[in-house]
Structure formats: C-alpha cells, structure tokens
Motif scaffolding. Sequence first.
Motif, mmCIF file in Angstrom:
data_model
loop_
_atom_site.group_PDB
_atom_site.id
_atom_site.type_symbol
_atom_site.label_atom_id
_atom_site.label_comp_id
_atom_site.label_asym_id
_atom_site.label_seq_id
_atom_site.Cartn_x
_atom_site.Cartn_y
_atom_site.Cartn_z
ATOM 1 N N ASP A 46 7.491 1.960 -10.352
ATOM 2 C CA ASP A 46 5.919 2.663 -10.055
ATOM 3 C C ASP A 46 5.980 2.770 -8.712
ATOM 4 O O ASP A 46 5.374 1.590 -7.426
ATOM 5 N N VAL A 47 6.493 3.356 -7.243
ATOM 6 C CA VAL A 47 6.648 3.451 -6.103
ATOM 7 C C VAL A 47 4.928 3.195 -5.958
ATOM 8 O O VAL A 47 5.341 1.960 -4.913
ATOM 9 N N ASN A 48 4.363 3.370 -5.955
ATOM 10 C CA ASN A 48 2.675 3.856 -5.555
ATOM 11 C C ASN A 48 1.978 2.478 -6.291
ATOM 12 O O ASN A 48 1.363 1.878 -5.167
ATOM 13 N N ILE A 49 2.244 2.116 -6.409
ATOM 14 C CA ILE A 49 2.342 0.046 -7.376
ATOM 15 C C ILE A 49 2.558 -0.389 -7.050
ATOM 16 O O ILE A 49 1.925 -1.604 -6.487
ATOM 17 N N LEU A 50 3.757 -0.797 -6.336
ATOM 18 C CA LEU A 50 4.112 -1.236 -5.490
ATOM 19 C C LEU A 50 3.886 -1.936 -4.383
ATOM 20 O O LEU A 50 3.133 -2.083 -3.628
ATOM 21 N N LEU A 51 3.043 -0.182 -3.446
ATOM 22 C CA LEU A 51 2.332 -0.228 -2.304
ATOM 23 C C LEU A 51 1.060 -0.529 -2.334
ATOM 24 O O LEU A 51 0.904 -1.505 -1.146
ATOM 25 N N ALA A 52 0.425 -0.148 -3.793
ATOM 26 C CA ALA A 52 -1.029 -1.132 -4.440
ATOM 27 C C ALA A 52 -0.901 -2.355 -4.861
ATOM 28 O O ALA A 52 -1.495 -2.647 -3.892
ATOM 29 N N ALA A 53 -0.368 -2.839 -4.575
ATOM 30 C CA ALA A 53 -0.129 -4.316 -4.561
ATOM 31 C C ALA A 53 0.024 -4.957 -3.381
ATOM 32 O O ALA A 53 -0.022 -5.850 -3.053
ATOM 33 N N TRP A 60 -4.405 -9.597 -8.623
ATOM 34 C CA TRP A 60 -3.881 -9.138 -9.835
ATOM 35 C C TRP A 60 -3.999 -9.739 -11.149
ATOM 36 O O TRP A 60 -3.380 -10.609 -11.237
ATOM 37 N N THR A 61 -4.614 -9.125 -12.116
ATOM 38 C CA THR A 61 -5.043 -10.098 -13.253
ATOM 39 C C THR A 61 -3.887 -8.899 -14.548
ATOM 40 O O THR A 61 -3.452 -7.713 -13.845
ATOM 41 N N ASN A 62 -3.005 -9.415 -14.717
ATOM 42 C CA ASN A 62 -2.417 -8.881 -15.906
ATOM 43 C C ASN A 62 -3.375 -7.256 -16.321
ATOM 44 O O ASN A 62 -2.753 -5.729 -16.336
ATOM 45 N N ASP A 63 -4.533 -7.269 -17.293
ATOM 46 C CA ASP A 63 -5.652 -6.998 -17.672
ATOM 47 C C ASP A 63 -5.260 -5.524 -16.473
ATOM 48 O O ASP A 63 -5.790 -3.927 -16.985
ATOM 49 N N LEU A 136 2.488 -8.291 -6.821
ATOM 50 C CA LEU A 136 3.537 -7.727 -7.218
ATOM 51 C C LEU A 136 4.714 -8.604 -8.253
ATOM 52 O O LEU A 136 5.272 -7.902 -9.063
ATOM 53 N N LEU A 137 4.572 -9.525 -8.060
ATOM 54 C CA LEU A 137 5.044 -10.141 -9.351
ATOM 55 C C LEU A 137 4.701 -10.061 -10.724
ATOM 56 O O LEU A 137 4.926 -9.618 -12.021
ATOM 57 N N VAL A 138 2.700 -9.998 -10.412
ATOM 58 C CA VAL A 138 2.067 -9.953 -11.814
ATOM 59 C C VAL A 138 2.803 -8.410 -12.157
ATOM 60 O O VAL A 138 3.034 -7.496 -13.482
ATOM 61 N N TYR A 139 2.984 -7.346 -11.090
ATOM 62 C CA TYR A 139 3.259 -5.805 -11.475
ATOM 63 C C TYR A 139 4.755 -6.025 -12.566
ATOM 64 O O TYR A 139 4.536 -5.593 -13.550
ATOM 65 N N ALA A 140 5.859 -6.835 -11.952
ATOM 66 C CA ALA A 140 6.977 -6.870 -12.828
ATOM 67 C C ALA A 140 6.482 -7.378 -13.778
ATOM 68 O O ALA A 140 7.379 -6.959 -15.011
ATOM 69 N N ALA A 141 5.899 -8.437 -14.273
ATOM 70 C CA ALA A 141 6.148 -9.305 -15.174
ATOM 71 C C ALA A 141 5.448 -8.343 -16.499
ATOM 72 O O ALA A 141 6.111 -8.397 -17.576
ATOM 73 N N VAL A 142 4.304 -7.418 -16.257
ATOM 74 C CA VAL A 142 3.473 -6.821 -16.920
ATOM 75 C C VAL A 142 4.798 -5.248 -17.238
ATOM 76 O O VAL A 142 5.119 -4.740 -18.273
ATOM 77 N N HIS A 143 5.810 -5.350 -16.309
ATOM 78 C CA HIS A 143 6.207 -3.950 -16.046
ATOM 79 C C HIS A 143 7.296 -3.747 -17.042
ATOM 80 O O HIS A 143 7.989 -3.235 -18.272
ATOM 81 N N SER A 144 8.377 -5.275 -16.387
ATOM 82 C CA SER A 144 9.099 -5.446 -17.419
ATOM 83 C C SER A 144 9.717 -6.607 -17.289
ATOM 84 O O SER A 144 10.530 -7.214 -18.373
ATOM 85 N N GLY A 145 8.484 -7.817 -17.078
ATOM 86 C CA GLY A 145 9.308 -8.954 -17.505
ATOM 87 C C GLY A 145 9.972 -10.117 -15.911
ATOM 88 O O GLY A 145 10.535 -10.997 -16.283
#
Length: 165
Positions: A46-53, A60-63, A136-145
């Motif tokens: 999600d581009v918007n989540i990338l921008l929010a990061a 960010w936490t995983n939660d 960004l790395l937390v998002y990647a890990a939560v999203h797809s690993g």
Amino acid sequence: MDEKINAGENSPSKVPNTLWEFALAAYAEPIIQRHCLYLQDHYQMDVNILLAAGFCREKWTNDLCLELIRAAEPIRGAYILPLRALRRQAEQCEGLYGALKTAEIEAERMEIDVLASHIPAIPEEKVDSATCLHNLLVYAAVHSGGSREVESIFAEMTGNFAKIR
C-alpha cells in the motif's frame, strides 16, 4: 523537489506538517514515486502505508503496523483498488481516465486521513533515516516477510524521504 510540488496550498518551501502534505511532496519525487509504484505492482504494498512509514517520527511496532493495515483495508478494498482497476482499463478514454484518477486520488486522501488518525502525534523535529527504514522494514515483514530487493529499495527511499523533511 522545489519545482515539483503542485498541490494547492503546498508551496515549494513549505515543510510538510501533515501526512497528506508529506505524501504529496514525497510522491512528487520521481525516485520515491517509481519505488512506490514498483512495490505496489510487484509486492501489492500500500503506497499510503509506505508514505506513512516515511512520515512517522516514532518507530513502528508490528502491532501498530497491523493496526494501520486493518484501518486502511476497508477504503483500499472498497474504493482505491476498484477505482485503480477501472482507471487502468480506461487509459484510451481521456475524460473518463481523468475522472477516475481524480476519484482514486480522493479515495487515497481518505485513506491517508485514516492512517494519520492512527499514527502517533508528530513533534516538530525531523525524522531520522533509521526510523524511516525501521518503519518500512516492519511494514515489509508484516505484509509479506520482506526480501533483499525490498530492503534495497527501502534504503534508497529513506534517503529521499529525509530530503523532504
């Protein structure tokens, strides 16, 4: 970046204070836009989540990341993704394409507003690159690993996010 911002009340010298202002400024950077679209099209990010990061000054936490994904999903699923699919199908119909693009951008703004309501309050200090990369790395890990390719893209995006703020 100065000449690239063309977003209403945003002036070239204005430092983005809201997530929407930051998103407009960041997306005006060709390298950020290119990377965001690549991650969207190849990893369904999600581009918007990338921008929010890139905007958020707190790690960010995983939660928190899961909370953002869940908060964005209703708007993304009901409006953004269907409008994007229709817009892409209408590339040969200039008027329809433009109207769908405008509607898609408005849906993206709705999602940005929802995301902004879930991220921590922003103090008046700059975001450091390490925090951006972490988010960004937390998002990647939560999203797809995640993957090495994604990590490399994130590192480049982080440097460009820092220039905006």
